[in-house]
Design an enzyme around this catalytic site. Structure first.
Site, PDB file in Angstrom:
ATOM      1  N   TYR A 228     112.991  24.413  29.941  1.00  0.00           N
ATOM      2  CA  TYR A 228     113.936  25.484  29.653  1.00  0.00           C
ATOM      3  C   TYR A 228     115.133  24.995  28.842  1.00  0.00           C
ATOM      4  O   TYR A 228     115.430  23.800  28.774  1.00  0.00           O
ATOM      5  CB  TYR A 228     114.453  26.109  30.961  1.00  0.00           C
ATOM      6  CG  TYR A 228     115.377  25.187  31.733  1.00  0.00           C
ATOM      7  CD1 TYR A 228     116.755  25.254  31.559  1.00  0.00           C
ATOM      8  CD2 TYR A 228     114.876  24.236  32.607  1.00  0.00           C
ATOM      9  CE1 TYR A 228     117.603  24.401  32.246  1.00  0.00           C
ATOM     10  CE2 TYR A 228     115.712  23.382  33.296  1.00  0.00           C
ATOM     11  CZ  TYR A 228     117.075  23.468  33.116  1.00  0.00           C
ATOM     12  OH  TYR A 228     117.921  22.614  33.774  1.00  0.00           O
ATOM     13  N   PHE A 239     124.446  25.426  27.691  1.00  0.00           N
ATOM     14  CA  PHE A 239     125.066  24.805  28.856  1.00  0.00           C
ATOM     15  C   PHE A 239     124.110  23.936  29.651  1.00  0.00           C
ATOM     16  O   PHE A 239     124.533  23.152  30.498  1.00  0.00           O
ATOM     17  CB  PHE A 239     125.684  25.868  29.777  1.00  0.00           C
ATOM     18  CG  PHE A 239     124.699  26.897  30.265  1.00  0.00           C
ATOM     19  CD1 PHE A 239     123.904  26.672  31.365  1.00  0.00           C
ATOM     20  CD2 PHE A 239     124.590  28.119  29.608  1.00  0.00           C
ATOM     21  CE1 PHE A 239     123.005  27.620  31.817  1.00  0.00           C
ATOM     22  CE2 PHE A 239     123.696  29.079  30.058  1.00  0.00           C
ATOM     23  CZ  PHE A 239     122.898  28.831  31.167  1.00  0.00           C
ATOM     24  N   ASP A 240     122.805  24.029  29.359  1.00  0.00           N
ATOM     25  CA  ASP A 240     121.863  23.205  30.119  1.00  0.00           C
ATOM     26  C   ASP A 240     120.494  23.247  29.455  1.00  0.00           C
ATOM     27  O   ASP A 240     120.147  24.207  28.750  1.00  0.00           O
ATOM     28  CB  ASP A 240     121.759  23.732  31.556  1.00  0.00           C
ATOM     29  CG  ASP A 240     121.121  22.735  32.514  1.00  0.00           C
ATOM     30  OD1 ASP A 240     121.013  21.555  32.126  1.00  0.00           O
ATOM     31  OD2 ASP A 240     120.759  23.131  33.626  1.00  0.00           O
ATOM     32  N   ILE A 254     117.866  31.103  40.338  1.00  0.00           N
ATOM     33  CA  ILE A 254     118.529  32.392  40.215  1.00  0.00           C
ATOM     34  C   ILE A 254     117.499  33.525  40.163  1.00  0.00           C
ATOM     35  O   ILE A 254     116.353  33.316  39.765  1.00  0.00           O
ATOM     36  CB  ILE A 254     119.449  32.431  38.962  1.00  0.00           C
ATOM     37  CG1 ILE A 254     118.659  32.082  37.694  1.00  0.00           C
ATOM     38  CG2 ILE A 254     120.637  31.501  39.128  1.00  0.00           C
ATOM     39  CD1 ILE A 254     119.468  32.166  36.416  1.00  0.00           C
ATOM     40  N   TYR A 280     124.575  34.183  37.802  1.00  0.00           N
ATOM     41  CA  TYR A 280     125.584  33.575  38.663  1.00  0.00           C
ATOM     42  C   TYR A 280     126.683  34.560  39.069  1.00  0.00           C
ATOM     43  O   TYR A 280     127.636  34.174  39.731  1.00  0.00           O
ATOM     44  CB  TYR A 280     126.194  32.352  37.970  1.00  0.00           C
ATOM     45  CG  TYR A 280     125.177  31.254  37.789  1.00  0.00           C
ATOM     46  CD1 TYR A 280     124.967  30.325  38.787  1.00  0.00           C
ATOM     47  CD2 TYR A 280     124.401  31.174  36.644  1.00  0.00           C
ATOM     48  CE1 TYR A 280     124.017  29.322  38.646  1.00  0.00           C
ATOM     49  CE2 TYR A 280     123.450  30.185  36.490  1.00  0.00           C
ATOM     50  CZ  TYR A 280     123.268  29.255  37.488  1.00  0.00           C
ATOM     51  OH  TYR A 280     122.317  28.274  37.346  1.00  0.00           O
ATOM     52  N   PHE A 297     117.800  32.401  28.394  1.00  0.00           N
ATOM     53  CA  PHE A 297     117.000  31.207  28.671  1.00  0.00           C
ATOM     54  C   PHE A 297     115.695  31.278  27.880  1.00  0.00           C
ATOM     55  O   PHE A 297     115.003  32.300  27.907  1.00  0.00           O
ATOM     56  CB  PHE A 297     116.644  31.115  30.155  1.00  0.00           C
ATOM     57  CG  PHE A 297     117.739  30.554  31.017  1.00  0.00           C
ATOM     58  CD1 PHE A 297     117.911  29.183  31.144  1.00  0.00           C
ATOM     59  CD2 PHE A 297     118.580  31.396  31.722  1.00  0.00           C
ATOM     60  CE1 PHE A 297     118.888  28.646  31.956  1.00  0.00           C
ATOM     61  CE2 PHE A 297     119.572  30.874  32.543  1.00  0.00           C
ATOM     62  CZ  PHE A 297     119.737  29.504  32.651  1.00  0.00           C
TER      63      PHE A 297
END
Length: 304
Positions: A228, A239-240, A254, A280, A297
């Site tokens: 991902y 962010f990731d 999530i 979130y 994502f």
């Protein structure tokens, strides 16, 4: 893995869903106390994710008791699943960096479960007896010539509760939690899809098909492995990114992931557009994910 792992409510009865809320907190630096007690209810811990640092150790305990190791994460193992219930004020501390700790905060009326009290030798917390369904008394014996008694109606099944098992042996005070999980819904038949097509799912979640797959389908209850990359929908800031393995539909990630990965075929890629309510929420995941942030994502199902 990374910031994507987040505990959510998962499958549960409507009564339990109304008396529970998502909970998360970044722990690092100075010890932090989580206030529980009668006013706030019980905290079910679900997951721990590395935020910063190379090797981080998370510990917990009461203000008067010793700090016990709860989890360890690192650059190689960025997340871990935690199962346990806390019913009194707990103090969390980290050595080596910061972690995002998450779970579900339940009202005490939502159901009984053993608690974790790190400061006492007997396991701490209040003992809460599990509710038991009444057992029907056997029918009185009838004479041979009388008609057989009518069958008693079947007892309704107890409402399922989310979560099971206990903390690992690193926390000796943890007690096993025997709570049955809801049976996963049967996977719908996979309809033919075209690359570039967009699909709307429940809760405002949508996705775009980037690449078709084939073979095994991801259904609730299966362990899946996903590559991902996550970005903020508003700014496009990443962010990731990484690879994560989790059990689908069990609240280990999530809600937008549990719903968005469900139904994918091995090798399939999607771009998930996840509203804040399925990500979130109002808490966010500081400093990378602000409050009420919609997320994007790109996910690829590597194995299931």
């Amino acid at each position: 893995g990374g910031l994507v792992r987040r505990a959510v409510l998962g499958a549960q009865s409507p009564a339990r869903a109304m008396s529970a809320e998502q909970w998360s907190q970044v722990v690092g630096g100075e010890p932090q106390t989580v206030r529980l007690g009668k006013e706030r209810g019980m905290l079910e811990l679900r997951a721990c994710v590395l935020v910063s640092g190379d090797k981080v150790t998370l510990s917990c305990g009461t203000s008067k008791g010793p700090q016990l190791v709860l989890a360890r994460v690192s650059e190689h193992t960025r997340h871990c699943t935690i199962h346990g219930v806390m019913s009194e004020d707990m103090q969390f501390s980290c050595v080596g960096g910061k972690v995002l700790l998450s779970g579900v905060l339940r009202d005490r009326t939502a159901g009984s479960a053993p608690s974790i009290g790190a400061g006492s030798s007997g396991g701490g917390g209040e003992k809460r007896p599990a509710a038991t369904a009444p057992v029907a008394a056997p029918p009185a014996a009838k004479k041979a010539k009388q008609e057989p008694p009518a069958k008693a109606p079947a007892r309704p099944a107890a409402a399922p509760a989310a979560g099971s098992a206990a903390l690992k042996s690193a926390v000796p005070q943890a007690r096993a939690v025997e709570i049955r999980a809801a049976a996963p819904a049967a996977a719908p038949a996979k309809a033919a899809q075209q690359v570039g097509s967009k699909y709307q799912l429940k809760g405002g979640l949508s996705y775009e098909l980037l690449k078709t797959g084939g073979g095994v389908q991801a259904v609730p209850g299966k362990t899946v492995q996903v590559r991902y990359e996550g970005r903020l929908a508003k700014t496009g800031k990443r962010f990731d990114k990484g690879v994560i393995k989790f059990k689908l539909g069990k609240g280990e990630v999530i809600k937008g992931w549990d719903e968005g990965v469900k139904g994918m075929l091995r090798g399939e890629s999607r771009r998930l557009l996840i509203p804040a309510a399925l990500g979130y929420g109002a808490r966010g995941a500081p400093p990378d994910i602000p409050r009420n942030a919609d997320l994007v994502f790109e996910v690829e199902l590597m194995n299931c």
